[in-house]
Design an enzyme around this catalytic site. Structure first.
Site, PDB file in Angstrom:
ATOM      1  N   SER A 144      -2.715  22.929  46.267  1.00 41.06           N
ATOM      2  CA  SER A 144      -3.863  23.553  45.604  1.00 41.06           C
ATOM      3  C   SER A 144      -3.337  24.528  44.568  1.00 41.06           C
ATOM      4  CB  SER A 144      -4.716  24.302  46.637  1.00 41.06           C
ATOM      5  OG  SER A 144      -5.663  25.148  46.010  1.00 41.06           O
ATOM      6  N   TYR A 157      -5.988  30.099  53.705  1.00 38.71           N
ATOM      7  CA  TYR A 157      -5.938  28.810  53.001  1.00 38.71           C
ATOM      8  C   TYR A 157      -4.805  28.806  51.981  1.00 38.71           C
ATOM      9  CZ  TYR A 157      -7.341  25.023  49.862  1.00 38.71           C
ATOM     10  OH  TYR A 157      -7.350  23.894  49.080  1.00 38.71           O
TER      11      TYR A 157
END
Length: 253
Positions: A144, A157
Site C-alpha cells: 500500500s 495497517y
C-alpha cells in the site's frame, strides 16, 4: 516480450472482489490458467464459473490465508491439478482500523497482522518451494502507499504493509539467483466495493480521496491489475524486490 500468459498458472488470493477480481480477469484475458482463492466461497465459485463459461481456464479454492494448514492445502491442490505455479498474487488483506494509535485495541492489531502479514508469509513459504522445483516464478504481494509513508488513524495497517515490504524485499534477495522474482504493488485509494461503502457512509470521502492524488481521481482496480501482470511478465525479468506505487502521484507530495 509480452504479457502473454498462455500455458502459465496464476494464483490470486483475495481474488473474489476488488483488486483481486480485476487481476483474476486480467490473467484470464491474457491466457493464464487462473486459480481464484478467497474466504468467500459464494463469490469465488461464481467468478470461476463465469470465467469457465466465457471460455477461460479457471477454478476456485477456498482458503483463509491466516490458517497455515489451509494455505498448505491450497498449494498442494495447485500442484496436484496443474503441476506448477508460475505467478502468485498474494492480495488477501483487510483494513478495519479507524482510531489513532493510542486508541487502538489488541484484537484489531492481531487481526490486521494475522491477515496482512502472516497471511502473506504463509503464502510465500508454500509458493516458493513449488516455484523452485520448476526453476522459477513470479510473486507479487499487495502492500500500500501506507507502506511508503504515514497513514494517520491507520497506524497498525500501515505497519502491516511496511512488514509486507520487508518480507518482499528479503525474499527477493534470498531467491533472486534461483529464478523467483518477488515484488510488491503499493496502491493508493482504489475504486472498489470497500471504497464505495465508505463513501456511502461519509460522502465527503470521495472528494477527499480524489484530492489526495495529483491526477485528480481515485484509481481503478484494473490499473492495479495491469501493474501486477507487468511484474509477473517476462517484461519485468530484471525487476525484483521493488515496491511499485500505483497511486496517481500521491507519494510525490
Amino acid at each position: 516480450m509480452s504479457n502473454d500468459f498462455k500455458g502459465k498458472v496464476a494464483l490470486v488470493t483475495g481474488g473474489a472482489a476488488g483488486i483481486g477480481l480485476a487481476t483474476v480477469e486480467a490473467f484470464a484475458a491474457a491466457g493464464a490458467t487462473v486459480v481464484v482463492s478467497d474466504i468467500d466461497r459464494t463469490l469465488g465459485e461464481a467468478l470461476a464459473s463465469r470465467l469457465q463459461a466465457e471460455g477461460h481456464s479457471a477454478s476456485f479454492i477456498a482458503c483463509d490465508v491466516t490458517n497455515a494448514d489451509e494455505v498448505k492445502a491450497l498449494i498442494e491442490q495447485i500442484r496436484a491439478a496443474h503441476g506448477r505455479l508460475d505467478c502468485a498474487f498474494n492480495n488477501a488483506g483487510i483494513e478495519i482500523e479507524q482510531d489513532k494509535l493510542a486508541d487502538g485495541n489488541e484484537a484489531v492489531f492481531d487481526r490486521i497482522m494475522d491477515v496482512n502479514v502472516k497471511g502473506v508469509w504463509h503464502c510465500m513459504r508454500h509458493e516458493i518451494p513449488l516455484m523452485l522445483e520448476q526453476g522459477g516464478g513470479a510473486i507479487v504481494n499487495t502492500a500500500s502507499v501506507a507502506a511508503l509513508g504515514a497513514a494517520p488513524k491507520m497506524s497498525i495497517y500501515s505497519a502491516s504493509k511496511h512488514a509486507v515490504l520487508g518480507l518482499t524485499r528479503s525474499a527477493a534477495v534470498e531467491y533472486g539467483k534461483k529464478g523467483v522474482r518477488i515484488n510488491a504493488v503499493c496502491p493508493a485509494v482504489i475504486d472498489t466495493e470497500m471504497f464505495r461503502r465508505a463513501v456511502e457512509i461519509e460522502p465527503r470521502k470521495a472528494e477527499f480521496a480524489a484530492g489526495m492524488h495529483p491526477v485528480g481521481r481515485v484509481g481503478q482496480a484494473e490499473e492495479v491489475a495491469a501493474a501486477v501482470l507487468y511484474l509477473c511478465s517476462a517484461n519485468a525479468g530484471f525487476t525484483t524486490g521493488i515496491a511499485l506505487p500505483v497511486d496517481g502521484g500521491a507519494t510525490c507530495i
